[in-house]
Design an enzyme around this catalytic site. Structure first.
Site, short mmCIF file in Angstrom:
data_model
loop_
_atom_site.label_atom_id
_atom_site.label_comp_id
_atom_site.label_asym_id
_atom_site.label_seq_id
_atom_site.Cartn_x
_atom_site.Cartn_y
_atom_site.Cartn_z
N ARG A 27 0.82 -1.22 0.00
CA ARG A 27 0.00 0.00 0.00
C ARG A 27 0.84 1.26 0.00
NH1 ARG A 27 -5.34 -0.66 2.64
NH2 ARG A 27 -5.84 -2.79 2.22
N TRP A 75 2.72 6.49 6.09
CA TRP A 75 2.86 7.25 4.84
C TRP A 75 2.70 8.70 5.26
CZ3 TRP A 75 -0.42 10.28 1.65
CH2 TRP A 75 0.05 10.47 0.35
N ASN A 99 -4.10 5.76 11.91
CA ASN A 99 -4.27 6.04 10.47
C ASN A 99 -5.31 7.14 10.33
OD1 ASN A 99 -2.66 3.91 9.89
ND2 ASN A 99 -4.24 2.63 8.96
N GLY A 100 -5.15 7.98 9.31
CA GLY A 100 -6.12 9.05 9.08
C GLY A 100 -5.51 10.40 9.41
N GLU A 478 -5.48 8.19 -18.51
CA GLU A 478 -4.96 7.07 -17.74
C GLU A 478 -3.54 6.71 -18.19
OE1 GLU A 478 -5.59 5.69 -15.11
OE2 GLU A 478 -4.63 3.73 -15.18
N LYS A 482 -0.36 6.73 -15.68
CA LYS A 482 0.53 5.57 -15.48
C LYS A 482 1.98 6.00 -15.66
CE LYS A 482 -1.41 3.54 -13.85
NZ LYS A 482 -2.74 3.55 -13.46
C1 F6R Z 1 -3.24 5.08 -9.93
C2 F6R Z 1 -4.08 4.68 -8.83
C3 F6R Z 1 -4.80 5.74 -8.09
C4 F6R Z 1 -6.14 5.21 -7.56
C5 F6R Z 1 -6.80 6.25 -6.66
C6 F6R Z 1 -8.15 5.77 -6.17
O1 F6R Z 1 -2.58 4.01 -10.52
O2 F6R Z 1 -4.19 3.52 -8.51
O3 F6R Z 1 -4.98 6.88 -8.85
O4 F6R Z 1 -6.96 4.90 -8.63
O5 F6R Z 1 -5.97 6.50 -5.56
O6 F6R Z 1 -8.04 4.57 -5.50
P1 F6R Z 1 -9.21 3.54 -5.40
O7 F6R Z 1 -9.49 3.03 -6.76
O8 F6R Z 1 -8.69 2.47 -4.48
O9 F6R Z 1 -10.38 4.28 -4.83
#
Ligand code: F6R
Length: 602
Positions: A27, A75, A99-100, A478, A482
Site C-alpha cells: 500500500r 505514509w 491512520n487518518g 490514464e 501511469k
Molecule cells: C493510480 C491509482 C490511483 C487510484 C486512486 C483511487 O494508478 O491507482 O490513482 O486509482 O488512488 O483509489 P481507489 O481506486 O482504491 O479508490
C-alpha cells in the site's frame, strides 16, 4: 497508505506485527514501528524506509509471554518521513498508532503545549497519546481517559493505544478510517484490513464509524455514542490471496499480463448469450432512476469517465462524473432520481467514501464497483458489484482499471436493457465484443519487445501529451497517469481536439505525443489533430491499426472492429510503455516514490 496491526495474546508478538505489516507493505509507506508491553517490560522500535530496516533493528528482540502489541507503517502526511515522526508515538507511559488525519490537532496540540507538554514529532497522531495521559492524570481511569480523548478528536482515524497504566489492554477507536478486530479464542488481533490476520484469526468484526472500546483478557468491549454495544462476529476467510510475481520482474508486469485471464472471471455469469445479468442487481433497484452520478479518484475516475460515454451512448441515461475530492466541497445538488455510483479499487479511498456518505445523507440510492469485498465502501453502499481482479499489488493500477471499465461497460448494457433503450442487434454486437475482450488483452511478446526497444527514445524531452478523443480521451488521461506515476516524467492526458486551444504552443521536437488513433471512433478527426502537431515538429508515437506516415514511432494494433476492443488493446500498450520507461530509468516500478496503494486520508 498507513497500515495498522495489533495483537493481544501469548504468541511471539514481534513476528505477528512484522508479518502483518509486510502484508500491508504494497500500500506504500515510508517508515514503520512497533511497541510491545509484556509484563512490566515495554519496548518500542522504529525505522525509516522499508520493513527490512525494522526487522534488522528488532533482530535480537523476542517476546515469550502474554502481552499487548501494536505496529504501524506510516505514509507521511504531517511531517517528514523521519524516525521521530514514525509511529508508535510515545507519551510518558503509553504508545499510540493511528491512520487518518486528526483535523483539529493543532488546536489540541497548542492547548496541551500550554499545559507544559512537550511534543517530539510533527505529527497529528502524537496529540492522541498526550491527550490520553492528560485525562488519565485527571481521572485515574484509563478507559474513561481514552473515551474522553476520542471525544475530542475530529477527522478520520483508526487508532490503537497501549499503556503501562493498564498493561494487559489494547484501546481502540475508529472513525472514517478502516479497522477490524480478529478473534481466535483468547487471542485478539487488530488490523486496518483483513490480509494481515487471515490464517491467524478465525472470526472478524469490522468496526463501524464512531465505535471505540478495549480488548482485555480475551474479550472485547465495544461502545458508540449510545453506550455499550453488542456485536456479531463473522467468519474470516481462510484463503489468503497470495500475490506472487510468478516469474515476472514486477507485480505490475504480472498484473498487466494477467488481465486477459481475469477478464474472463469478471464477465463470467454476467455476460450471457442474449443479455447481461448481475446477480447483485435487480430491476426494482433502478425504478425511478433517471440519471447517474459517478464519483471516484485517480485511475478509478478515468474508468468513470470512460463509463460516462458508454452510459449516455448505450443506455441513453444522463451520466455525470466527478472527482470525489471536488464533489465533497462543492455543495452539490443531489436529486433522489439519481443513482450514486462510486468506483474504487481498494474500497477505502477516504474522499470516495465521504462522497458516498454525503449522497446517502441526501437520500440517494448507491452502488459501488469495487475490487475488495467487505471494504468500507462496499459495506457503506446499498449494492456492490465486485470486479474480481484479485489482489493488485503494483501501486500503479492496471488490472483494476481494466476490470472496472469492463464492469461499467456491462452495466451500461444492463441499464440499457432495463430501460428498454437498447435494440437486440446492438446488444448482440456488444456482447460479442465483450466475449472477445479476454483475447484482445493477451500480451503479445513481439509487441512487448517492440515497446521495450522504443522506450529508450522516450527518457528525456520536456513532457508527454497523451491524446485521444471520445472513449480514448479517458484512456489518454490514464496512459499519462501511469507514465508519471512510475517514470516521474511529466505527462498529461488531453482531448485531442482541445490541443489547438492552447497546449499546441508547447509543440516542438522535445514534446512527445502519444496519439491514440482508433479506427472505429473518429479516426479522421484525430488524424487531423495529430497532423497539426506533426506540422509543428512534435515527436509522435502513434498507436493505431491504420498505418500513419507522419509518426516518428508507430505501434500497430490488431483490432479494428469495436471501439472497446481497440480501447483495451491500446490500454495494454500504454501500460507497457510506462513500465518499460520506468525500468530504463531505474525506478521502483511496484512502489513508486510518494505514492500509496490505498489512500485513506482526504
Ligand atoms: C493510480 C491509482 C490511483 C487510484 C486512486 C483511487 O494508478 O491507482 O490513482 O486509482 O488512488 O483509489 P481507489 O481506486 O482504491 O479508490
Amino acid at each position: 497508505m498507513c497500515g495498522i496491526v495489533g495483537y493481544l495474546g501469548n504468541k511471539e508478538k514481534k513476528e505477528i506485527l512484522l508479518d502483518g505489516l509486510q502484508e500491508l507493505e504494497y500500500r506504500g509507506y515510508d517508515s514503520a514501528g512497533i511497541a510491545v508491553i509484556e509484563g512490566e517490560k515495554l519496548n518500542s522500535f522504529k525505522a525509516v524506509g522499508k520493513l527490512e530496516n525494522l526487522r534488522e533493528k528488532t533482530k535480537n528482540f523476542h517476546t515469550e509471554h502474554f502481552g499487548v502489541s501494536i505496529g504501524h507503517t506510516r505514509w507521511a502526511t504531517h511531517g517528514k518521513p523521519t524516525e521521530l515522526n514514525a509511529h508508535p508515538h510515545i507519551g510518558n507511559y503509553s504508545y499510540v498508532v493511528h491512520n487518518g488525519i486528526i483535523e483539529n490537532y493543532q488546536i489540541l496540540k497548542k492547548a496541551l503545549q500550554a499545559e507544559g507538554i512537550t511534543f517530539l514529532s510533527q505529527t497529528d497522531t502524537e496529540t492522541i497519546v498526550h491527550l490520553f495521559e492528560k485525562y488519565h492524570k485527571e481521572l485515574h481511569d484509563p478507559f474513561n481517559a481514552f473515551k474522553q480523548t476520542v471525544q475530542r478528536l475530529e477527522g478520520a482515524y483508526a487508532t490503537l493505544l497501549i499503556t503501562e497504566a493498564d498493561p494487559e489492554t489494547i484501546y481502540f477507536a475508529k472513525n472514517g478510517s478502516p479497522m477490524l478486530i480478529g478473534f481466535d479464542g483468547d487471542e485478539i488481533y487488530f488490523a486496518s484490513s483483513d490480509t494481515p490476520i487471515i490464517g491467524k484469526a478465525k472470526e472478524v468484526y469490522y468496526l463501524e464509524d464512531g465505535e471505540y472500546g478495549f480488548a482485555k483478557a480475551g474479550t472485547v468491549k465495544l461502545y458508540n455514542a449510545s453506550g455499550e454495544k453488542s456485536f456479531t462476529k463473522q467468519a474470516l476467510t481462510k484463503d489468503k490471496v497470495l500475490a506472487q510475481k510468478e516469474g515476472y520482474r514486477f507485480f505490475m508486469e504480472k498484473e498487466i499480463y494477467e488481465q486477459s485471464r481475469i477478464m474472463g472471471e469478471t464477465i463470467m455469469g454476467r455476460v450471457l448469450d442474449e443479455s447481461i445479468d448481475f446477480e447483485e442487481l435487480d430491476k426494482e433497484f433502478f425504478k425511478d432512476i433517471h440519471a447517474l452520478k459517478i464519483c471516484a479518484c485517480g485511475t478509478s475516475y478515468h474508468a468513470a469517465l470512460t463509463a460516462s460515454y458508454l452510459f449516455e451512448r448505450i443506455a441513453k441515461i444522463p451520466c455525470h462524473v466527478e472527482i470525489a475530492s471536488e464533489f465533497r466541497y462543492k455543495e452539490p445538488l443531489l436529486n433522489k432520481d439519481t443513482l450514486f455510483i462510486t468506483i474504487s479499487q481498494s474500497g477505502e479511498t477516504a474522499d470516495t467514501l465521504e462522497a458516498l456518505k454525503m449522497a446517502k445523507r441526501a437520500g440517494l440510492r448507491s452502488l459501488t464497483v469495487c475490487n475488495v469485498d467487505n471494504s468500507s465502501i462496499v459495506r457503506e453502499s446499498d449494492r456492490a458489484i465486485l470486479t474480481r481482479a484479485g489482489i493488485e499489488k503494483g501501486v500503479a493500477s492496471t488490472k483494476a482499471f481494466a476490470t472496472q471499465t469492463m464492469v461499467l461497460w456491462m452495466l451500461s448494457l444492463y441499464v440499457g436493457q432495463i430501460k428498454g433503450m437498447i435494440s437486440k442487434e446492438v446488444l448482440q454486437k456488444e456482447i460479442a465484443a465483450m466475449l472477445h475482450t479476454p483475447k484482445a488483452l493477451i500480451v503479445n511478446d513481439t509487441l512487448h519487445e517492440k515497446i521495450r526497444r522504443l522506450s529508450k527514445r522516450y527518457l528525456h524531452g520536456h513532457g508527454f501529451f497523451f491524446i485521444g478523443r471520445d472513449l480514448f480521451y479517458p484512456l489518454a488521461l490514464e496512459g499519462a497517469l501511469k507514465l508519471k506515476e512510475i517514470s516521474y516524467l511529466h505527462a498529461e492526458g488531453y482531448p485531442a481536439g482541445e490541443m489547438k486551444h492552447g497546449p499546441i504552443a508547447l509543440a516542438d521536437s522535445g514534446l512527445f505525443t502519444v496519439a491514440l488513433m482508433p479506427k472505429t471512433l473518429h479516426y479522421e478527426k484525430i488524424k487531423s489533430n495529430v497532423e497539426e502537431l506533426s506540422a509543428r515538429d512534435a515527436t509522435i508515437l502513434a498507436i493505431s491499426p491504420e498505418p500513419f506516415e507522419l509518426a516518428d514511432d508507430f505501434i500497430q494494433t490488431a483490432y479494428d472492429s469495436h471501439p472497446m476492443l481497440e480501447f483495451f488493446e491500446m490500454m495494454i500498450v500504454t501500460q507497457l510503455l510506462a513500465l518499460e520507461i520506468s525500468v530504463r530509468l531505474g525506478n521502483d516500478v511496484d512502489m513508486p516514490r510518494n505514492l500509496a496503494k490505498s489512500v485513506t486520508v482526504e
